[in-house]
Structures are given as C-alpha cells and as structure tokens.
Design an enzyme around this catalytic site. Sequence first.
Site, PDB file in Angstrom:
ATOM      1  N   LYS A 106      56.104  40.749  40.353  1.00 60.41           N
ATOM      2  CA  LYS A 106      54.738  40.472  40.809  1.00 60.41           C
ATOM      3  C   LYS A 106      54.236  39.260  40.050  1.00 60.41           C
ATOM      4  O   LYS A 106      54.667  38.998  38.926  1.00 60.41           O
ATOM      5  CB  LYS A 106      53.822  41.672  40.514  1.00 60.41           C
ATOM      6  CG  LYS A 106      52.598  41.720  41.403  1.00 60.41           C
ATOM      7  CD  LYS A 106      52.938  42.283  42.766  1.00 60.41           C
ATOM      8  CE  LYS A 106      51.751  42.275  43.698  1.00 60.41           C
ATOM      9  NZ  LYS A 106      52.048  42.986  44.962  1.00 60.41           N
TER      10      LYS A 106
HETATM   11  P1  NAD Z   1      43.588  40.697  51.615  1.00 61.41           P
HETATM   12  O1  NAD Z   1      43.097  39.773  50.567  1.00 61.41           O
HETATM   13  O2  NAD Z   1      44.051  40.162  52.917  1.00 61.41           O
HETATM   14  O3  NAD Z   1      42.453  41.793  51.945  1.00 61.41           O
HETATM   15  C1  NAD Z   1      41.822  42.577  50.970  1.00 61.41           C
HETATM   16  C2  NAD Z   1      40.620  43.267  51.618  1.00 61.41           C
HETATM   17  O4  NAD Z   1      40.029  44.133  50.657  1.00 61.41           O
HETATM   18  C3  NAD Z   1      39.522  42.311  52.080  1.00 61.41           C
HETATM   19  O5  NAD Z   1      38.934  42.811  53.272  1.00 61.41           O
HETATM   20  C4  NAD Z   1      38.513  42.391  50.933  1.00 61.41           C
HETATM   21  O6  NAD Z   1      37.200  42.057  51.359  1.00 61.41           O
HETATM   22  C5  NAD Z   1      38.640  43.844  50.547  1.00 61.41           C
HETATM   23  N1  NAD Z   1      38.196  44.119  49.181  1.00 61.41           N
HETATM   24  C6  NAD Z   1      38.354  43.353  48.072  1.00 61.41           C
HETATM   25  N2  NAD Z   1      37.766  43.943  47.021  1.00 61.41           N
HETATM   26  C7  NAD Z   1      37.262  45.114  47.475  1.00 61.41           C
HETATM   27  C8  NAD Z   1      36.534  46.169  46.881  1.00 61.41           C
HETATM   28  N3  NAD Z   1      36.194  46.130  45.584  1.00 61.41           N
HETATM   29  N4  NAD Z   1      36.188  47.223  47.646  1.00 61.41           N
HETATM   30  C9  NAD Z   1      36.527  47.256  48.950  1.00 61.41           C
HETATM   31  N5  NAD Z   1      37.179  46.289  49.579  1.00 61.41           N
HETATM   32  C10 NAD Z   1      37.546  45.227  48.847  1.00 61.41           C
HETATM   33  O7  NAD Z   1      44.736  41.561  50.917  1.00 61.41           O
HETATM   34  P2  NAD Z   1      45.904  42.392  51.595  1.00 61.41           P
HETATM   35  O8  NAD Z   1      47.115  41.542  51.633  1.00 61.41           O
HETATM   36  O9  NAD Z   1      45.397  43.032  52.837  1.00 61.41           O
HETATM   37  O10 NAD Z   1      46.164  43.506  50.495  1.00 61.41           O
HETATM   38  C11 NAD Z   1      45.398  44.695  50.424  1.00 61.41           C
HETATM   39  C12 NAD Z   1      46.131  45.725  49.566  1.00 61.41           C
HETATM   40  O11 NAD Z   1      47.409  45.979  50.160  1.00 61.41           O
HETATM   41  C13 NAD Z   1      46.430  45.285  48.136  1.00 61.41           C
HETATM   42  O12 NAD Z   1      46.388  46.420  47.302  1.00 61.41           O
HETATM   43  C14 NAD Z   1      47.863  44.766  48.224  1.00 61.41           C
HETATM   44  O13 NAD Z   1      48.532  44.799  46.988  1.00 61.41           O
HETATM   45  C15 NAD Z   1      48.438  45.750  49.210  1.00 61.41           C
HETATM   46  N6  NAD Z   1      49.647  45.295  49.904  1.00 61.41           N
HETATM   47  C16 NAD Z   1      49.644  44.154  50.638  1.00 61.41           C
HETATM   48  C17 NAD Z   1      50.801  43.774  51.314  1.00 61.41           C
HETATM   49  C18 NAD Z   1      50.850  42.551  52.204  1.00 61.41           C
HETATM   50  O14 NAD Z   1      51.890  42.353  52.858  1.00 61.41           O
HETATM   51  N7  NAD Z   1      49.801  41.761  52.310  1.00 61.41           N
HETATM   52  C19 NAD Z   1      51.963  44.549  51.204  1.00 61.41           C
HETATM   53  C20 NAD Z   1      51.920  45.733  50.456  1.00 61.41           C
HETATM   54  C21 NAD Z   1      50.747  46.095  49.817  1.00 61.41           C
END
Ligand code: NAD
Length: 417
Positions: A106
């Site tokens: 990471k």
């Molecule tokens: P992103 O940045 O596209 O979206 C994050 C979302 O969460 C946004 O809508 C943001 O406004 C919201 N957010 C941020 N802080 C917040 C809070 N305090 N309370 C509520 N909402 C909040 O990110 P993403 O890629 O969608 O990732 C989201 C989660 O999924 C993370 O934990 C990430 O590690 C995990 N994840 C992502 C992927 C991927 O392929 N993108 C894969 C596995 C896991």
Amino acid sequence: MSTHVDILEMARQQLAVAAEYLELDSGLHSVLANPQKRLIVNFPVVMDSGAVQVFEGYRVQHNASRGPTKGGIRYHPDVDVNETSALAMWMTWKCAVVNIPYGGAKGAVKVDTKQLSKRELEKLTRRFVTEINSMLGERRDIPAPDIGTNAQVMAWIMDTFSMQAGHTVPGVVTGKPIELGGSEGRVEATGRGVVVALEEAARTRGLDLGNARVVVQGFGNVGATAAKIAEEAGAKVVGVSDALGGIYNPNGLPIREIFQRYAGREGGIGEYPDAQKVSNQELLELDCDVLIPAAISAQITADNADRIKAGIIVEGANGPTTMEADQILSDKGTLIVPDILANAGGVIVSYFEWVQDLQNFFWEESEVNIKLTKIMRASYQAVDSAMRAHKTDMRTAALVIGVKRVADATTRRGIFP
Ligand code: NAD
C-alpha cells in the site's frame, strides 16, 4: 485514517485469531505480523504560487512470498505509516483469499487533494513516484488507485516510471486509462465484485435481492458503482452518502440520476432534493436489509454496532468494522462479508490488467466481467464452506484461508540465507 482506532493493531489482532486457528509457529506468526519493507519519504513540490511545500508519503510492502506486491495509493490528509501498513497486510490476505499470485502493499501521501490544482497534483505524483521508484516494478510492486487517486494519477505514475526506465512499462501500475493499457471493466470492478458477494450472501440468507433495501456509505468509485449495480439487480437503494453527509428515501433513490447529476458537485449528493438528509452516523443505523460501508475505515464500532439494523453487511471499504463491533454484530446474527473477500474485485481485475499488459493482448469487457464473477463466486463459496467447517464468522474463515496460503508459501520458500 481514523484517529481513535489503531488500524495496525486491529489488523494484527485479526491475524492473531487466524494464527490460533492455524496453530502457526510463533516465528512464522511474527514474520506475517510485520511488513517486509516500509519507506517514508518527505519530498518538496513547487506550488503554483511559487512557494515550496513538503509532503510526507509512504510505500509499504507487507509480504512477497506469493508474487510481486500489489496495492493502491491513497491521497488523504489523515493517512499515516501504520495505517498504510495495515492496509498492506490486508492486501496480502485479500490476494491470497481470491488466490491471485500477488503479495500485499500500500502507498499513501498525506495531502488534501481538494487544495491542489491539477498541475500541482501531477507534480506531487511524479515526485512521489520518483522517491519510491526503487520499490516499484512490474515484477516487484504494482500500485493501483485508492481513495483520492484515479486513472489519471495512474497514467502519471506509469509515465514517470517509464521515463526513468527508458521504455514504456504499462505493467508497473493498474487502474490506468484504457488507451494506456488499462483494462475494460477495471473502473467498475470493485463495486461489481461487492454486488456478486452480496448476491451470494443474500442467497445463503434466503433474502430476495429484488425486495432488499440497501444502504451505501460512500459514493465514490466503490460505493456509487455498488449502488448502481445493486439497483440494476433489482434492489431498492434507500440511503447513500458522501463525506458531506447522506440522503434517505424509504421508497428508493434513483441512483443513476444521482450519480450523473449530483456526484462530484461541490455540495455533494446531499443536493438531491427528493430525500431526507441524514448524517453519516445516522445513515449506518437506517432501517434496511443490507449495509455496504464503502468509504473509510472504523465506521462501525462498539459505539454504534448494536443500533445497526441491516442483517447483511458487505464491506466495500477496507477495515470499516472494528473487532469489538464484529463481536456485537455476530452475537446479533448479522452476516458480515469481510473486506478481504467483498472488495477483492478491484485487485482481481487489476491482476487481469497486469496479465493483459505483460502479454500485450487485450480482452473484451464481457470476458473480464465473466472471469471476475467466476473468481468472486468461487472465493465466496470457499469462505462460506470454511466458515461452516470451522463454525466461525466469515472474517475469521477468510483470514484462515488467506493466511494459510501465505504461511504455506513463506514456509515452502524458506528463510534466506
Ligand atoms: P473514492 O475516493 O472514489 O470514494 C470515497 C467516498 O467516500 C467518497 O464518496 C467520499 O466523499 C466518501 N467519504 C470520504 N470520507 C468520508 C467520511 N468520513 N464519511 C463518509 N464518507 C466519506 O474511494 P474508493 O476508491 O471508492 O474507495 C472507498 C473504499 O473502498 C476505501 O476504503 C478503499 O480502500 C476501498 N477499496 C477501493 C478499491 C478500488 O478499487 N477503488 C478496491 C478495494 C477497496
């Protein structure tokens, strides 16, 4: 990212539970409890104003026994090296649970991207990649997007690494734009995988997805995609949120419209008019059948777990549920599909992207989606069987499978010299 929960300690406690089930040797347990490599960098960027600003960033490789390490790069103001290490450890188990040949890694930079211009974001990315360059490589360590980063950032990572290598190296990073060797289906892969996991969970619980009420926290890549695909599968999405807050309508929300018209607006999705406004905390406690936390870690804790009404929780985010909350929910009979299984769709299609880049031979989206769905379903069923065999919860079952594969590979390789 959470200030009050020690995420690395939480990841280590989860490992300890699996280690006990597996009767892991204490030396091997310590190998797995610690990341192999951690690099902390402080690097300057000349901002648009001409002022120099110094940023702190990290790259952590947890375990490379099963293959090159793989893991996203996060841009967020609250990251730290311990949280990044926990996320790297979870990546190791995740790749092992779905049996793709990677270890976990990471990366992160402590930055609020909303304060940066596009030019500043590009300069920060290129300098960060230069600082951690020695750790990266298509056979060594392969980043991907995470919170605060996207396909454009991945394109700059690929270009910067390639400039220094002297030739184009598309396989050094995944989640790239299609025109640079990205894969069809990658953008939606995590959300799509979350819904496959949800379909399997609904089936085992006898829940008809066509009548299910779903709440999603986070409306970014994972949350918005999961909400859209769940809606397509017939579910009624009654609540969604972003960092600014949530919206609720017991009759269902038009997710596609909210995505097209309100996501990414300055006022957030809260500007959608035909819904009741709720806080992120209230959102988690709404009356629903399925809750998909898809934002940040440590959202479901001992403070709110007993008020959560969903019978099924599918973890789109990494580490959204603390161990205390796990216990409270499992005592209530809530089924938690753990992050290392539920959100593995992203790394599965990242693996497909890497394979396509190494072969210079690209697949159609339907082929990607079919292969993704097959791996997700088979992995879910393997974890479900392990859960029944060990008479435990799903997180422990997933960890037992993942940790065992990594432990076996580590043991087989032996300790050098
Ligand atoms: P992103 O940045 O596209 O979206 C994050 C979302 O969460 C946004 O809508 C943001 O406004 C919201 N957010 C941020 N802080 C917040 C809070 N305090 N309370 C509520 N909402 C909040 O990110 P993403 O890629 O969608 O990732 C989201 C989660 O999924 C993370 O934990 C990430 O590690 C995990 N994840 C992502 C992927 C991927 O392929 N993108 C894969 C596995 C896991």
